[in-house]
Design a protein around this motif. Structure first.
Motif, short mmCIF file in Angstrom:
data_model
loop_
_atom_site.label_atom_id
_atom_site.label_comp_id
_atom_site.label_asym_id
_atom_site.label_seq_id
_atom_site.Cartn_x
_atom_site.Cartn_y
_atom_site.Cartn_z
N TYR A 1 18.53 49.54 -14.56
CA TYR A 1 17.30 50.08 -14.01
C TYR A 1 17.60 51.16 -12.95
O TYR A 1 16.87 52.14 -12.81
CB TYR A 1 16.45 48.98 -13.37
N LYS B 1 21.05 43.90 -15.57
CA LYS B 1 19.88 44.74 -15.83
C LYS B 1 19.45 45.56 -14.62
O LYS B 1 19.05 46.72 -14.78
CB LYS B 1 18.73 43.89 -16.36
N ALA C 1 22.16 46.07 -21.32
CA ALA C 1 22.94 45.76 -20.12
C ALA C 1 24.16 44.92 -20.47
O ALA C 1 25.27 45.17 -19.98
CB ALA C 1 22.06 45.05 -19.09
N MET D 1 16.38 45.82 -22.95
CA MET D 1 17.16 46.19 -21.78
C MET D 1 18.23 45.14 -21.50
O MET D 1 19.34 45.47 -21.08
CB MET D 1 16.24 46.37 -20.57
N ASN D 2 17.92 43.87 -21.73
CA ASN D 2 18.91 42.80 -21.52
C ASN D 2 20.12 43.00 -22.43
O ASN D 2 21.27 42.87 -21.99
CB ASN D 2 18.28 41.43 -21.80
#
Length: 215
Positions: A53, A49, A42, A38-39
């Motif tokens: 989300y 992040k 993003a 996810m990092n």
């Protein structure tokens, strides 16, 4: 009236932003495969992040959105192969080849969808590969079963038979394709021909439904 137009503009902008984020996620997955985080996604999208989300909830939500995106494209290609103007055996082989060509062309995407934890230091909290990949395979099986039922006259209980075949064929393609993509024991052409031999049996004997595209 103005508030409705504003709501439509906001919805359109949100959908466009979501597409842009999925495209950024695709680029990271193509580069990193199952290691995609996810990092990294993003950063690729130029956001933080928490904003990612906000759109997808967690990695599971992002995974489901990517899975739907790629499954929709794959199903469209499979339907085109099934409906091509050719003999049934040729269309069976074309359908198998379409699936195998798709995973061969984008192996990192395939591994992200089917083996999300491969090579990763540790699974992200709450993310379980089986829980997320199983619905993708079930959807493919249901869709293929529907296509078979629409095109082939299987007699009494034909719809149930078509569903069984749909899930069975998808399971076979997935298992054989997974093994082949990892080991490359033979050419794609050889794998397609051999799997078609296995399927041909009753499929080569039954008739088409009247008025339906031939299968």
């Amino acid at each position: 009236m103005e508030s409705a137009r504003q709501a439509d503009r906001q919805r359109t902008a949100s959908e466009q932003r979501r597409r842009e984020l999925l495209e950024a996620a695709d680029r990271v997955v193509l580069r990193d495969g199952p290691r995609a985080s996810m990092n990294a996604i993003a950063a690729e999208a130029g956001i933080t992040k928490p904003i990612l989300y906000r759109h997808f909830g967690d990695k599971g939500g992002l995974y489901r959105a990517l899975a739907q995106r790629h499954t929709d494209a794959l199903l469209s290609a499979l339907r085109a192969a099934l409906d091509a103007p050719a003999e049934r055996r040729a269309r069976v082989e074309a359908t198998l080849d379409t699936y195998l060509a798709a995973i061969e062309a984008r192996p990192q995407v395939y591994r992200f969808l089917m083996h999300p934890s491969d090579g990763a230091p540790a699974p992200e909290a709450g993310f379980d590969v089986g829980r997320h990949s199983a619905p993708l395979l079930r959807r493919l099986g249901e869709e293929l079963g529907t296509v078979i039922a629409e095109r082939v006259d299987l007699g009494p209980d034909g719809e149930q038979t078509a569903r069984i075949w749909g899930h069975g064929i998808v399971g076979m393609m997935h298992a054989a394709g997974d093994w082949w993509l990892g080991d490359r024991p033979c050419s794609r052409r050889r794998l397609v021909s051999t799997l078609a031999d296995l399927l041909w049996g009753r499929l080569g004997e039954v008739g088409d439904r009247p008025g339906a595209p031939g299968f």
